[in-house]
Design an enzyme around this catalytic site. Structure first.
Site, short mmCIF file in Angstrom:
data_model
loop_
_atom_site.label_atom_id
_atom_site.label_comp_id
_atom_site.label_asym_id
_atom_site.label_seq_id
_atom_site.Cartn_x
_atom_site.Cartn_y
_atom_site.Cartn_z
N SER A 94 -8.56 4.82 -9.75
CA SER A 94 -9.36 3.70 -9.26
C SER A 94 -10.64 3.44 -10.04
O SER A 94 -11.36 2.48 -9.73
CB SER A 94 -9.69 3.90 -7.78
OG SER A 94 -8.55 3.64 -6.99
N ALA A 159 6.10 3.42 0.61
CA ALA A 159 5.86 4.84 0.37
C ALA A 159 7.16 5.63 0.36
O ALA A 159 7.36 6.51 -0.48
CB ALA A 159 4.91 5.40 1.43
N TYR A 198 -11.76 0.26 2.48
CA TYR A 198 -11.25 0.32 1.11
C TYR A 198 -9.76 -0.03 1.10
O TYR A 198 -8.97 0.54 1.85
CB TYR A 198 -11.45 1.73 0.57
CG TYR A 198 -11.19 1.89 -0.90
CD1 TYR A 198 -12.23 1.79 -1.83
CD2 TYR A 198 -9.92 2.18 -1.37
CE1 TYR A 198 -11.99 1.97 -3.18
CE2 TYR A 198 -9.67 2.36 -2.71
CZ TYR A 198 -10.72 2.25 -3.62
OH TYR A 198 -10.48 2.42 -4.96
N SER A 199 -9.39 -0.98 0.25
CA SER A 199 -8.00 -1.41 0.16
C SER A 199 -7.64 -1.75 -1.27
O SER A 199 -8.25 -2.63 -1.88
CB SER A 199 -7.74 -2.63 1.05
OG SER A 199 -6.43 -3.13 0.85
N ASN A 200 -6.65 -1.05 -1.82
CA ASN A 200 -6.20 -1.32 -3.18
C ASN A 200 -5.66 -2.74 -3.34
O ASN A 200 -5.67 -3.30 -4.43
CB ASN A 200 -5.12 -0.31 -3.58
CG ASN A 200 -5.70 1.07 -3.78
OD1 ASN A 200 -6.41 1.33 -4.74
ND2 ASN A 200 -5.41 1.98 -2.86
N GLY A 334 -11.35 8.17 -8.96
CA GLY A 334 -9.98 7.70 -9.04
C GLY A 334 -9.02 8.82 -8.76
O GLY A 334 -9.23 9.96 -9.18
#
Length: 383
Positions: A94, A159, A198-200, A334
């Protein structure tokens, strides 16, 4: 420091890798051993991350003014005993977001984007369904993780699909649109702009918007606008390339109780949220240059450092780390299969610390704080 959701559960991995030559290892050995002897408190903290079972190996690069110090602990290869080299490439996870945020903000300087733009304006019809509405989500909210969008890496269907893949399969690469669709199968966590999580998914969307506005991939724009100007020659966006550039050590996953080699993997499930490959030196240069105003203009840098939308937890591609000595450093971490990294710097960009583990951790927070304290809080070092 905010909890950064890893891509570990959402990456296809392979059980193969390669090892750099013994000559390169030997030539670097003397310099590395000298650095290890010089850095007692740092090496003690670094060794703690390894002996506590966080990873087979760890390494840190510190720059303070014109001086650079490199220290290692453990091994880069559990079979051969090769140690981590300063020049080794690794997956930065990240920390990619720092670069994507800089690219986005440079486009606002040119007037091609505005932080008040909505997702709908640039990706019409994409963010819809299950309570998601791209008309109400702005670029500012994507950058600060205040959109409320579900993190696609937590989607159970995705997943499971990726967890079942026991080898790299080029036919199963993931497109950014497919990752966003996995997120949109879930309701948002909150209304846009009302909370922080937090969100990718946010940065995958930013990568798509960069491509829509410029006509070039986010990787190409990152090379043109950030990597090349800062001379980050060992940093790359692999796309679907499964291998690491040479030199590199191995990457390990501890799930199942043993160190499993996951050096090669398809990074397409990370995309603009975390696919970048780099080195300790390049990440140090990235953070130092960014905070000195060399990657984005000072006005945009102030926006990257503005954490008001997140309650002090996250700006735009940067977050603050408050240390026990009342000092604050800035950077990003990350986490991706087989790799964990943290790159931080003082606010003036003059004092940077970048460390990495060759497993996906995450490290014990106290152990990580001990490492940062040993460098940035000299009055608190053990006597």
């Amino acid at each position: 420091m905010p909890t950064v959701v890893a891509l570990v559960a959402a990456m296809a991995v392979a059980l193969t890798g390669c090892t750099a030559g013994a000559d390169a290892q030997a030539s670097a050995g003397g310099r590395r051993e000298a650095a290890d002897r010089e850095e007692g408190p740092i090496r003690t903290a670094l060794r703690g991350l390894v002996t506590d079972g966080e990873a087979p190996g760890a390494a840190v690069l510190i720059r303070d003014g014109g001086a650079a110090r490199f220290t290692t602990a453990g091994v880069a290869n559990t079979r051969t005993g090769r140690r981590i080299q300063r020049e080794d490439h690794f997956r930065a996870g990240s920390v990619t977001k720092t670069v994507i945020a800089a690219v986005t903000l440079r486009l606002t300087v040119e007037g091609r984007l505005d932080l008040a733009d909505t997702v709908e304006e640039h990706l019409p019809g994409l963010v819809r369904g299950h309570g998601n509405n791209g008309r109400k989500i702005t670029l500012r909210q994507l950058l600060t993780h205040t959109s409320g969008l579900f993190d696609y890496t937590a989607d159970p269907v995705l997943a499971r699909q990726l967890a079942d893949a026991d080898k790299v399969d080029d036919t199963k690469a993931h497109s950014p649109a497919s990752l966003v669709r996995a997120a949109l199968a879930h309701r948002p966590a909150f209304a846009p702009g009302t909370k922080w999580a937090y969100s990718n998914t946010n940065y995958v969307l930013l990568g798509m918007i960069v491509e829509r506005v410029t006509g070039r991939s986010y990787a190409a724009e990152a090379r043109r606008r950030v990597l090349a100007p800062l001379a980050l020659r060992d940093t790359s966006f692999p796309g679907t390339r499964t291998t690491l550039p040479a030199p590199h050590g191995h990457a390990y996953d501890a799930r199942g109780g043993d160190w499993r080699d996951v050096t090669d993997l398809d990074p397409s499930a990370a995309g603009a949220a975390g696919e970048m490959i780099s080195t300790l030196d390049d990440l140090s240069r990235l953070l130092g240059s960014l905070l000195r105003g060399k990657a984005v203009p000072k006005a945009q840098l102030r926006r990257m450092e503005d954490t008001s939308a997140s309650g002090g937890r996250y700006g735009m591609g940067l977050f603050p780390v408050k240390l026990p000595c009342a000092r604050t450093v800035w950077g990003h971490n990350g986490q991706v299969n087989g790799s964990y990294a943290l790159a931080v710097s003082t606010r003036d960009g003059g004092h940077t610390l970048v460390y990495r583990l060759n497993s996906d951790g995450p490290p014990d927070p106290d152990a990580e704080t001990a490492l940062l304290t040993a460098e940035f809080c000299p009055d608190r070092r053990p006597r």
